[in-house]
Design a protein around this motif. Structure first.
Motif, PDB file in Angstrom:
ATOM      1  N   HIS A  23       0.913  -1.000   0.104  1.00  0.00           N
ATOM      2  CA  HIS A  23      -0.162  -0.100  -0.007  1.00  0.00           C
ATOM      3  C   HIS A  23       0.843   1.162   0.000  1.00  0.00           C
ATOM      4  O   HIS A  23       2.115   1.297   0.479  1.00  0.00           O
ATOM      5  CB  HIS A  23      -1.029  -0.048   1.315  1.00  0.00           C
ATOM      6  N   THR A  24       0.449   2.237  -0.488  1.00  0.00           N
ATOM      7  CA  THR A  24       1.251   3.590  -0.494  1.00  0.00           C
ATOM      8  C   THR A  24       1.318   3.991   0.981  1.00  0.00           C
ATOM      9  O   THR A  24       0.540   3.677   1.828  1.00  0.00           O
ATOM     10  CB  THR A  24       0.724   4.547  -1.607  1.00  0.00           C
ATOM     11  N   THR A  25       1.898   5.161   1.241  1.00  0.00           N
ATOM     12  CA  THR A  25       1.922   5.821   2.558  1.00  0.00           C
ATOM     13  C   THR A  25       2.498   7.238   1.984  1.00  0.00           C
ATOM     14  O   THR A  25       2.699   7.656   0.942  1.00  0.00           O
ATOM     15  CB  THR A  25       3.247   5.127   3.307  1.00  0.00           C
ATOM     16  N   LEU A  26       2.393   7.978   3.213  1.00  0.00           N
ATOM     17  CA  LEU A  26       2.890   9.334   3.014  1.00  0.00           C
ATOM     18  C   LEU A  26       4.261   9.583   2.997  1.00  0.00           C
ATOM     19  O   LEU A  26       4.937   9.071   3.734  1.00  0.00           O
ATOM     20  CB  LEU A  26       1.997  10.142   4.309  1.00  0.00           C
ATOM     21  N   ARG A  27       4.759  10.366   1.857  1.00  0.00           N
ATOM     22  CA  ARG A  27       5.987  10.330   1.699  1.00  0.00           C
ATOM     23  C   ARG A  27       6.593  11.680   2.474  1.00  0.00           C
ATOM     24  O   ARG A  27       7.712  11.704   3.107  1.00  0.00           O
ATOM     25  CB  ARG A  27       6.391  10.802   0.047  1.00  0.00           C
ATOM     26  N   SER A  28       5.730  12.724   2.342  1.00  0.00           N
ATOM     27  CA  SER A  28       6.029  14.121   2.998  1.00  0.00           C
ATOM     28  C   SER A  28       5.015  14.892   3.397  1.00  0.00           C
ATOM     29  O   SER A  28       3.894  14.723   2.791  1.00  0.00           O
ATOM     30  CB  SER A  28       7.123  14.680   2.359  1.00  0.00           C
ATOM     31  N   SER A  29       5.199  15.732   4.118  1.00  0.00           N
ATOM     32  CA  SER A  29       4.154  16.988   4.193  1.00  0.00           C
ATOM     33  C   SER A  29       5.057  18.350   4.489  1.00  0.00           C
ATOM     34  O   SER A  29       6.095  18.111   4.914  1.00  0.00           O
ATOM     35  CB  SER A  29       3.433  16.605   5.574  1.00  0.00           C
ATOM     36  N   ASP A  30       4.276  19.194   4.044  1.00  0.00           N
ATOM     37  CA  ASP A  30       4.950  20.699   3.956  1.00  0.00           C
ATOM     38  C   ASP A  30       3.762  21.619   4.550  1.00  0.00           C
ATOM     39  O   ASP A  30       2.730  21.826   4.007  1.00  0.00           O
ATOM     40  CB  ASP A  30       5.259  21.117   2.814  1.00  0.00           C
ATOM     41  N   PRO A  31       4.118  22.056   5.900  1.00  0.00           N
ATOM     42  CA  PRO A  31       5.229  21.647   6.733  1.00  0.00           C
ATOM     43  C   PRO A  31       5.291  20.105   7.261  1.00  0.00           C
ATOM     44  O   PRO A  31       4.299  19.633   7.201  1.00  0.00           O
ATOM     45  CB  PRO A  31       5.019  22.585   7.930  1.00  0.00           C
ATOM     46  N   LEU A  37       6.034  26.013  14.348  1.00  0.00           N
ATOM     47  CA  LEU A  37       5.642  26.950  13.694  1.00  0.00           C
ATOM     48  C   LEU A  37       5.477  28.248  14.638  1.00  0.00           C
ATOM     49  O   LEU A  37       4.922  28.001  15.563  1.00  0.00           O
ATOM     50  CB  LEU A  37       4.586  26.939  12.759  1.00  0.00           C
ATOM     51  N   THR A  38       5.343  29.527  13.845  1.00  0.00           N
ATOM     52  CA  THR A  38       5.155  30.560  14.729  1.00  0.00           C
ATOM     53  C   THR A  38       3.780  31.504  14.039  1.00  0.00           C
ATOM     54  O   THR A  38       3.417  32.412  14.504  1.00  0.00           O
ATOM     55  CB  THR A  38       6.158  31.704  14.790  1.00  0.00           C
ATOM     56  N   GLN A  39       3.542  30.800  12.937  1.00  0.00           N
ATOM     57  CA  GLN A  39       2.443  31.222  12.207  1.00  0.00           C
ATOM     58  C   GLN A  39       1.906  30.122  11.238  1.00  0.00           C
ATOM     59  O   GLN A  39       2.806  29.308  10.810  1.00  0.00           O
ATOM     60  CB  GLN A  39       2.436  32.656  11.207  1.00  0.00           C
ATOM     61  N   SER A  40       0.518  30.202  11.180  1.00  0.00           N
ATOM     62  CA  SER A  40      -0.039  29.183  10.105  1.00  0.00           C
ATOM     63  C   SER A  40       0.353  29.161   8.846  1.00  0.00           C
ATOM     64  O   SER A  40       0.365  30.656   8.240  1.00  0.00           O
ATOM     65  CB  SER A  40      -1.599  29.157  10.371  1.00  0.00           C
ATOM     66  N   PRO A  41       0.998  28.334   8.127  1.00  0.00           N
ATOM     67  CA  PRO A  41       1.198  28.352   6.680  1.00  0.00           C
ATOM     68  C   PRO A  41       0.148  28.408   5.716  1.00  0.00           C
ATOM     69  O   PRO A  41      -1.149  28.552   6.212  1.00  0.00           O
ATOM     70  CB  PRO A  41       1.806  26.966   6.245  1.00  0.00           C
ATOM     71  N   PRO A  42       0.133  29.108   4.613  1.00  0.00           N
ATOM     72  CA  PRO A  42      -0.783  29.570   3.872  1.00  0.00           C
ATOM     73  C   PRO A  42      -1.366  28.148   3.041  1.00  0.00           C
ATOM     74  O   PRO A  42      -2.447  28.080   2.733  1.00  0.00           O
ATOM     75  CB  PRO A  42      -0.179  30.322   2.790  1.00  0.00           C
ATOM     76  N   LYS A  83      -4.934  27.583   3.720  1.00  0.00           N
ATOM     77  CA  LYS A  83      -5.433  28.369   4.897  1.00  0.00           C
ATOM     78  C   LYS A  83      -5.786  27.342   5.815  1.00  0.00           C
ATOM     79  O   LYS A  83      -6.994  27.211   6.268  1.00  0.00           O
ATOM     80  CB  LYS A  83      -6.474  29.213   4.562  1.00  0.00           C
ATOM     81  N   PRO A  84      -4.996  26.177   6.237  1.00  0.00           N
ATOM     82  CA  PRO A  84      -5.434  25.224   7.342  1.00  0.00           C
ATOM     83  C   PRO A  84      -5.713  26.202   8.843  1.00  0.00           C
ATOM     84  O   PRO A  84      -6.517  25.656   9.356  1.00  0.00           O
ATOM     85  CB  PRO A  84      -4.282  24.535   7.332  1.00  0.00           C
ATOM     86  N   GLU A  85      -5.215  27.501   8.996  1.00  0.00           N
ATOM     87  CA  GLU A  85      -5.410  28.035  10.141  1.00  0.00           C
ATOM     88  C   GLU A  85      -5.167  27.398  11.547  1.00  0.00           C
ATOM     89  O   GLU A  85      -6.172  26.995  12.398  1.00  0.00           O
ATOM     90  CB  GLU A  85      -6.959  28.595  10.149  1.00  0.00           C
ATOM     91  N   PHE A  86      -3.961  26.898  11.571  1.00  0.00           N
ATOM     92  CA  PHE A  86      -3.361  26.188  12.873  1.00  0.00           C
ATOM     93  C   PHE A  86      -3.666  27.420  13.794  1.00  0.00           C
ATOM     94  O   PHE A  86      -3.479  28.424  13.700  1.00  0.00           O
ATOM     95  CB  PHE A  86      -2.059  25.816  12.834  1.00  0.00           C
ATOM     96  N   ILE A  87      -3.918  26.984  14.954  1.00  0.00           N
ATOM     97  CA  ILE A  87      -4.132  27.868  16.262  1.00  0.00           C
ATOM     98  C   ILE A  87      -2.633  27.413  17.250  1.00  0.00           C
ATOM     99  O   ILE A  87      -2.180  26.413  17.164  1.00  0.00           O
ATOM    100  CB  ILE A  87      -5.076  27.578  17.277  1.00  0.00           C
ATOM    101  N   ARG A  88      -2.505  28.216  18.312  1.00  0.00           N
ATOM    102  CA  ARG A  88      -1.258  28.101  19.182  1.00  0.00           C
ATOM    103  C   ARG A  88      -1.702  26.704  19.858  1.00  0.00           C
ATOM    104  O   ARG A  88      -2.913  26.396  20.315  1.00  0.00           O
ATOM    105  CB  ARG A  88      -1.385  29.232  20.190  1.00  0.00           C
ATOM    106  N   GLY A  89      -0.552  26.014  19.962  1.00  0.00           N
ATOM    107  CA  GLY A  89      -0.471  24.747  20.617  1.00  0.00           C
ATOM    108  C   GLY A  89      -0.379  23.524  19.826  1.00  0.00           C
ATOM    109  O   GLY A  89       0.115  23.964  18.506  1.00  0.00           O
ATOM    110  N   ARG A  90      -0.888  22.460  20.011  1.00  0.00           N
ATOM    111  CA  ARG A  90      -0.662  21.248  19.152  1.00  0.00           C
ATOM    112  C   ARG A  90      -1.753  21.152  18.279  1.00  0.00           C
ATOM    113  O   ARG A  90      -3.024  21.300  18.355  1.00  0.00           O
ATOM    114  CB  ARG A  90      -1.051  19.844  20.235  1.00  0.00           C
ATOM    115  N   ASN A  91      -1.658  20.787  16.975  1.00  0.00           N
ATOM    116  CA  ASN A  91      -2.383  20.829  15.833  1.00  0.00           C
ATOM    117  C   ASN A  91      -2.298  19.409  15.224  1.00  0.00           C
ATOM    118  O   ASN A  91      -0.914  19.306  14.778  1.00  0.00           O
ATOM    119  CB  ASN A  91      -2.367  21.761  14.798  1.00  0.00           C
ATOM    120  N   GLU A  92      -3.368  18.484  15.319  1.00  0.00           N
ATOM    121  CA  GLU A  92      -3.122  17.234  14.581  1.00  0.00           C
ATOM    122  C   GLU A  92      -3.963  17.160  13.314  1.00  0.00           C
ATOM    123  O   GLU A  92      -4.991  17.466  13.395  1.00  0.00           O
ATOM    124  CB  GLU A  92      -3.443  15.958  15.346  1.00  0.00           C
ATOM    125  N   VAL A  93      -3.341  16.706  12.192  1.00  0.00           N
ATOM    126  CA  VAL A  93      -3.982  16.581  10.954  1.00  0.00           C
ATOM    127  C   VAL A  93      -3.950  15.140  10.670  1.00  0.00           C
ATOM    128  O   VAL A  93      -3.067  14.517  10.481  1.00  0.00           O
ATOM    129  CB  VAL A  93      -3.198  17.571   9.785  1.00  0.00           C
TER     130      VAL A  93
END
Length: 118
Positions: A23-31, A37-42, A83-93
């Motif tokens: 089965h395939t798997t995730l190769r990478s994510s960005d970020p 991070l200090t700001q949410s990525p676009p 615009k995933p709009e992560f907030i301060r703290g832990r963000n799980e995708v």
């Protein structure tokens, strides 16, 4: 052939791993998972080893749980969520996809948002 020889050959054949369609798997994510991070990525980008069909992308943090819209909607190597709009703290995708061989694959990436240094 002797019975002992046949048993030895059978045992040897059972010990050899049988190749299965992977089965395939995730190769990478960005970020990348584990990033601080200090700001949410676009854009959040997920890239798989082989083409897959992303079926869900969910952001989980202290605000709760919400679906992230993503493109493309079909089979691809790379998917983007604007615009995933992560907030301060832990963000799980959490992601879930259907691999080319028809199996459901899933996983998650963790991103930490910290306040920018003054």
């Amino acid at each position: 052939m002797t019975k002992l020889f046949k048993m030895a050959v059978a045992a040897l054949l059972l010990a050899i791993p049988v190749a299965v369609e992977a089965h395939t798997t995730l190769r990478s994510s960005d970020p990348a998972s584990g990033s601080v991070l200090t700001q949410s990525p676009p854009i959040l980008t997920l890239t798989f080893l082989e083409a897959a069909s992303l079926t869900s992308l969910t952001l989980v943090n202290t605000d709760g749980e919400r679906s992230l819209p993503f493109t493309p909607s079909g089979s691809a190597l790379t998917f983007e969520a604007l615009k995933p709009e992560f907030i301060r703290g832990r963000n799980e995708v959490r992601w879930r996809a259907l691999s080319r061989d028809g199996h459901v694959i899933e996983g998650s990436i963790i991103l930490i948002m910290r306040a920018p240094k003054p």
